[in-house]
Design an enzyme around this catalytic site. Structure first.
Site, PDB file in Angstrom:
ATOM      1  CG  LEU A   1       4.834  -3.228  29.588  1.00  0.00           C
ATOM      2  CD1 LEU A   1       3.760  -4.114  28.938  1.00  0.00           C
ATOM      3  CD2 LEU A   1       4.245  -1.638  29.818  1.00  0.00           C
ATOM      4  CG  ASP A   2       2.855  -2.505  36.408  1.00  0.00           C
ATOM      5  OD1 ASP A   2       1.864  -3.422  36.071  1.00  0.00           O
ATOM      6  OD2 ASP A   2       2.810  -1.448  36.881  1.00  0.00           O
ATOM      7  NE  ARG A   3       3.649 -10.135  39.874  1.00  0.00           N
ATOM      8  CZ  ARG A   3       4.263 -11.219  39.489  1.00  0.00           C
ATOM      9  NH1 ARG A   3       3.803 -12.322  39.217  1.00  0.00           N
ATOM     10  NH2 ARG A   3       5.619 -11.248  40.425  1.00  0.00           N
TER      11      ARG A   3
ATOM     12  CB  THR B   1       0.923  -2.849  32.668  1.00  0.00           C
ATOM     13  OG1 THR B   1       0.488  -2.101  33.957  1.00  0.00           O
ATOM     14  CG2 THR B   1       0.737  -2.125  31.534  1.00  0.00           C
TER      15      THR B   1
END
Length: 246
Positions: free
Chosen positions: A101-103, A105
């Protein structure tokens, strides 16, 4: 010296460090009786400094990843491994995130040291749906459900259409999206293709496993029936409180 190797592989220190722990009497059974390196005991009967030994290899953890942390082992900022006990970084085999998951999200993130299980979950053949809750900058325009379900949407800079995805409208600027693949920033780019912008994004389910009851940053080990639930393709029916992810 089986116990020395076992404890060292769980990240408590080198074999030399763990041997010293035995000499100091820090390894005991649940009743506080000192164990020795050549003892034959069940994993659940091993305590270190009065605390149960970490789970054995083959674990699957679930975390409610908060915003602002990165799914990486090395990053200038905070990483998801900072939210686990420090020794979890040193486990052998290594504990890895199951996808990312990106930063920006939040939500459901899995970790495992079981390579076969990791690949089973992320493999396209598994066809595991992933569910996201999105808060949008603008009202939905009304044609997103049909567009996402068509299997004809092509993201910018790509040439292959997306697989059909299902969209539930929760409010004018709130939506639940279930996708069956994991392209780079896919959910954000899907809404961008409609002229909208995702302000907040949270993953709430992988397969049939839903994110329930964990506070942001909290984690726990999954039991066998929860792991089996991942491979059940069930549509979520609950609606999250979006005030927590705005």
């Amino acid at each position: 010296m089986r116990l020395v190797r076992l404890i060292a592989n769980l990240g408590y220190g080198s074999r030399k460090d763990v041997a010293w722990m035995f000499r100091e009497g820090r390894v005991t059974d649940p009743d506080g009786e000192v164990l020795y390196a050549d003892d034959k005991v069940e994993h659940a009967q091993i305590f270190i400094d009065g605390e149960p030994l970490d789970p054995p290899t083959g674990i699957l953890l679930m975390m409610n990843k908060p915003l602002g942390v990165t799914c990486s082992r090395k990053d200038p900022g905070r990483v998801v491994y900072d939210l686990l006990p420090p020794r979890y970084r040193a486990r052998n085999p290594a504990l890895s995130t199951v996808g990312r998951l990106d930063r920006d999200t939040s939500g459901l993130l899995l970790f495992t040291d079981d390579g076969a299980l990791l690949h089973r979950i992320i493999s396209p053949r598994a066809n595991l749906g992933k569910v996201y809750e999105a808060t949008l900058a603008q009202d939905l325009r009304g044609d997103e459900q049909a567009l996402f379900a068509s299997g004809m949407l092509i993201l910018e800079s790509e040439t292959t259409p997306l697989l059909p995805a299902s969209l539930d409208v929760l409010a004018p600027r709130h939506a639940r999206l279930r996708i069956a693949e994991g392209r780079y920033h896919q959910v954000r780019r899907m809404f961008a293709a409609t002229g909208n912008h995702v302000q907040a994004l949270q993953r709430t389910a992988i397969g049939g496993l839903q994110l329930d009851g964990l506070a942001p940053g909290a984690w726990r080990q999954l039991v066998a029936d929860e792991i089996a639930r991942i491979f059940e393709s069930t549509e979520p029916t609950h609606v999250l409180d979006f005030t927590a992810i705005r």
